[in-house]
Enzyme design. Structure first.
Site, PDB file in Angstrom:
ATOM      1  N   SER A 142       0.875  -1.176   0.000  1.00 56.22           N
ATOM      2  CA  SER A 142       0.000   0.000   0.000  1.00 56.22           C
ATOM      3  C   SER A 142       0.910   1.223   0.000  1.00 56.22           C
ATOM      4  O   SER A 142       2.112   1.100   0.281  1.00 56.22           O
ATOM      5  CB  SER A 142      -0.830  -0.014   1.295  1.00 56.22           C
ATOM      6  OG  SER A 142      -1.491   1.217   1.484  1.00 56.22           O
ATOM      7  N   TYR A 155      -1.988  -1.659  10.276  1.00 53.50           N
ATOM      8  CA  TYR A 155      -1.995  -1.732   8.806  1.00 53.50           C
ATOM      9  C   TYR A 155      -0.632  -1.298   8.269  1.00 53.50           C
ATOM     10  O   TYR A 155      -0.056  -1.965   7.398  1.00 53.50           O
ATOM     11  CB  TYR A 155      -3.114  -0.829   8.271  1.00 53.50           C
ATOM     12  CG  TYR A 155      -3.403  -0.998   6.794  1.00 53.50           C
ATOM     13  CD1 TYR A 155      -4.206  -2.046   6.336  1.00 53.50           C
ATOM     14  CD2 TYR A 155      -2.901  -0.103   5.855  1.00 53.50           C
ATOM     15  CE1 TYR A 155      -4.480  -2.198   4.976  1.00 53.50           C
ATOM     16  CE2 TYR A 155      -3.171  -0.244   4.500  1.00 53.50           C
ATOM     17  CZ  TYR A 155      -3.965  -1.292   4.063  1.00 53.50           C
ATOM     18  OH  TYR A 155      -4.231  -1.430   2.719  1.00 53.50           O
TER      19      TYR A 155
HETATM   20  N1  LIG Z   1      -8.668   0.179  -1.202  1.00 50.93           N
HETATM   21  C1  LIG Z   1      -7.554   0.865  -0.931  1.00 50.93           C
HETATM   22  O1  LIG Z   1      -7.579   2.096  -0.807  1.00 50.93           O
HETATM   23  C2  LIG Z   1      -6.237   0.147  -0.815  1.00 50.93           C
HETATM   24  C3  LIG Z   1      -5.089   0.934  -0.729  1.00 50.93           C
HETATM   25  C4  LIG Z   1      -3.862   0.303  -0.593  1.00 50.93           C
HETATM   26  C5  LIG Z   1      -3.781  -1.074  -0.564  1.00 50.93           C
HETATM   27  N2  LIG Z   1      -4.916  -1.815  -0.657  1.00 50.93           N
HETATM   28  C6  LIG Z   1      -4.769  -3.258  -0.584  1.00 50.93           C
HETATM   29  O2  LIG Z   1      -5.375  -3.864  -1.731  1.00 50.93           O
HETATM   30  C7  LIG Z   1      -5.790  -5.195  -1.411  1.00 50.93           C
HETATM   31  C8  LIG Z   1      -7.217  -5.409  -1.869  1.00 50.93           C
HETATM   32  O3  LIG Z   1      -8.075  -4.617  -1.068  1.00 50.93           O
HETATM   33  P1  LIG Z   1      -9.422  -3.946  -1.596  1.00 50.93           P
HETATM   34  O4  LIG Z   1      -9.253  -2.488  -1.452  1.00 50.93           O
HETATM   35  O5  LIG Z   1      -9.806  -4.515  -2.897  1.00 50.93           O
HETATM   36  O6  LIG Z   1     -10.394  -4.386  -0.402  1.00 50.93           O
HETATM   37  P2  LIG Z   1     -11.779  -5.204  -0.381  1.00 50.93           P
HETATM   38  O7  LIG Z   1     -12.224  -5.181   1.036  1.00 50.93           O
HETATM   39  O8  LIG Z   1     -12.710  -4.686  -1.422  1.00 50.93           O
HETATM   40  O9  LIG Z   1     -11.309  -6.679  -0.797  1.00 50.93           O
HETATM   41  C9  LIG Z   1     -10.505  -7.468   0.061  1.00 50.93           C
HETATM   42  C10 LIG Z   1     -10.870  -8.942  -0.135  1.00 50.93           C
HETATM   43  O10 LIG Z   1     -10.055  -9.732   0.744  1.00 50.93           O
HETATM   44  C11 LIG Z   1     -10.874 -10.762   1.272  1.00 50.93           C
HETATM   45  N3  LIG Z   1     -10.354 -11.291   2.532  1.00 50.93           N
HETATM   46  C12 LIG Z   1     -10.383 -10.713   3.764  1.00 50.93           C
HETATM   47  N4  LIG Z   1      -9.872 -11.546   4.675  1.00 50.93           N
HETATM   48  C13 LIG Z   1      -9.497 -12.681   4.014  1.00 50.93           C
HETATM   49  C14 LIG Z   1      -8.892 -13.905   4.428  1.00 50.93           C
HETATM   50  N5  LIG Z   1      -8.596 -14.137   5.718  1.00 50.93           N
HETATM   51  N6  LIG Z   1      -8.637 -14.852   3.483  1.00 50.93           N
HETATM   52  C15 LIG Z   1      -8.983 -14.638   2.183  1.00 50.93           C
HETATM   53  N7  LIG Z   1      -9.570 -13.497   1.742  1.00 50.93           N
HETATM   54  C16 LIG Z   1      -9.818 -12.530   2.654  1.00 50.93           C
HETATM   55  C17 LIG Z   1     -12.228 -10.081   1.487  1.00 50.93           C
HETATM   56  O11 LIG Z   1     -13.283 -11.027   1.653  1.00 50.93           O
HETATM   57  C18 LIG Z   1     -12.335  -9.239   0.224  1.00 50.93           C
HETATM   58  O12 LIG Z   1     -12.958  -9.968  -0.826  1.00 50.93           O
HETATM   59  C19 LIG Z   1      -5.589  -5.338   0.103  1.00 50.93           C
HETATM   60  O13 LIG Z   1      -4.381  -6.007   0.377  1.00 50.93           O
HETATM   61  C20 LIG Z   1      -5.503  -3.906   0.581  1.00 50.93           C
HETATM   62  O14 LIG Z   1      -4.798  -3.766   1.786  1.00 50.93           O
HETATM   63  C21 LIG Z   1      -6.137  -1.245  -0.785  1.00 50.93           C
END
Ligand SMILES: NC(=O)c1ccc[n+]([C@@H]2O[C@H](COP(=O)([O-])OP(=O)(O)OC[C@H]3O[C@@H](n4cnc5c(N)ncnc54)[C@H](O)[C@@H]3O)[C@@H](O)[C@H]2O)c1
Length: 272
Positions: A142, A155
């Site tokens: 991230s 985080y």
């Molecule tokens: N959205 C943002 O602003 C952002 C920014 C930086 C990094 N990220 C990273 O991007 C990645 C995707 O996140 P997103 O924004 O699409 O979030 P999201 O919440 O839309 O999707 C995350 C997915 O991970 C799944 N998940 C959660 N716990 C789990 C587990 N124990 N085993 C398997 N699956 C599990 C959830 O069910 C969900 O489908 C993450 O690693 C997040 O930290 C997101």
């Protein structure tokens, strides 16, 4: 990896957000998929429109924090698809709480998914990629793996750890054909804030609904845009994939003011 057609991609966290968008775009480019998530219903929503006679799509209900389950998942994928080319360790969660007040079980829950999930996914598939002589591992960090902000201590710790782990992995594999990318998204409009264990906002107030609405306002990039940047980065073999103007700005700020950016960001965020 110049083309995804006919390849096999593994995506964790494919029931929502960036993972779902990656699955849709890879399927549109003829890539076979092994999709995993803890949310089985969400996986079905992702997968239903992707099924076609030309595409092999398997779904796996999986907790990425469970080491044995992840290694079992890798075996299932190889039994079903025969090969694995692209491993995207994407599943992630958030906790919003000050370090002083944070409960150990919330911290451990988050590290289990965000950090150990990435380690498990990497170690479960790496021997196969090496034996096969090709492959690409993509780990989701991230912009919060580059700069820290208040109430995101857990985080931040997990995403800095993913960056360190992934950069060491890239060094270790630099004399092999296996590519390694670390992804640093800025704010992406997904369910991450709504699914967070939320206790305390940066402004010292606890209102999960308002914080999620504010996140949606601030997050300028869609999951679809984020997935496009990630796939472009993989095709170009980029080691470090930053997503969004916010991520690029904060990355520069950290390099310009490594000692002073935390004070600056704390002032900005805690005031607002
Ligand atoms: N959205 C943002 O602003 C952002 C920014 C930086 C990094 N990220 C990273 O991007 C990645 C995707 O996140 P997103 O924004 O699409 O979030 P999201 O919440 O839309 O999707 C995350 C997915 O991970 C799944 N998940 C959660 N716990 C789990 C587990 N124990 N085993 C398997 N699956 C599990 C959830 O069910 C969900 O489908 C993450 O690693 C997040 O930290 C997101």
């Amino acid at each position: 990896m110049q083309s995804f057609a006919g390849k096999v991609a593994i995506i964790t966290g494919a029931s929502s957000g960036i993972g779902r968008a990656l699955a849709q775009q890879l399927a549109a480019q003829g890539c076979h998929l092994a999709l995993a998530d803890i949310d089985a219903e969400g996986l079905e929503v992702t997968t239903a429109p992707l099924r076609s006679p030309d595409l092999r799509v398997s779904t796996h209900t999986l907790d990425v924090a469970d080491r044995d389950a992840m290694h079992g998942f890798a075996e299932q994928v190889l039994a079903h698809h025969g090969r694995a080319h692209l491993v995207i360790n994407n599943a992630g969660v958030a906790v919003s709480q000050t370090i002083e007040e944070m409960r150990y079980d919330d911290f451990e829950w988050l590290m289990g998914i965000n950090f150990w999930g990435v380690v498990h996914g990497t170690k479960a598939f790496l021997p196969h990629l090496l034996a096969q002589g090709e492959g690409h591992i993509v780990n989701l960090s991230s912009i919060f793996g580059i700069v820290s902000v208040p109430t995101q201590g857990a985080y931040n710790a997990s995403k800095f750890a993913v960056r360190g782990f992934t950069e060491a992995l890239r060094q270790e594999l630099c004399h092999t054909p296996i590519k390694v990318s670390c992804v640093h998204p800025g704010g992406i409009r997904t369910n991450i804030a709504r699914s967070a264990r939320f206790y305390q906002g940066v402004d010292g107030k606890s209102d999960a609904g308002k914080a999620a609405a504010r996140f949606d306002q601030l997050a300028r990039t869609s999951a679809e845009q984020a997935a496009r940047v990630i796939l472009d980065g993989i095709r170009a073999g980029r080691p470090r994939i930053l997503i969004g103007a916010d991520a690029r700005f904060l990355d520069r700020l950290q390099r310009l003011l490594p000692a002073n950016y935390p004070r600056l960001l704390a002032k900005l965020l805690i005031k607002s």
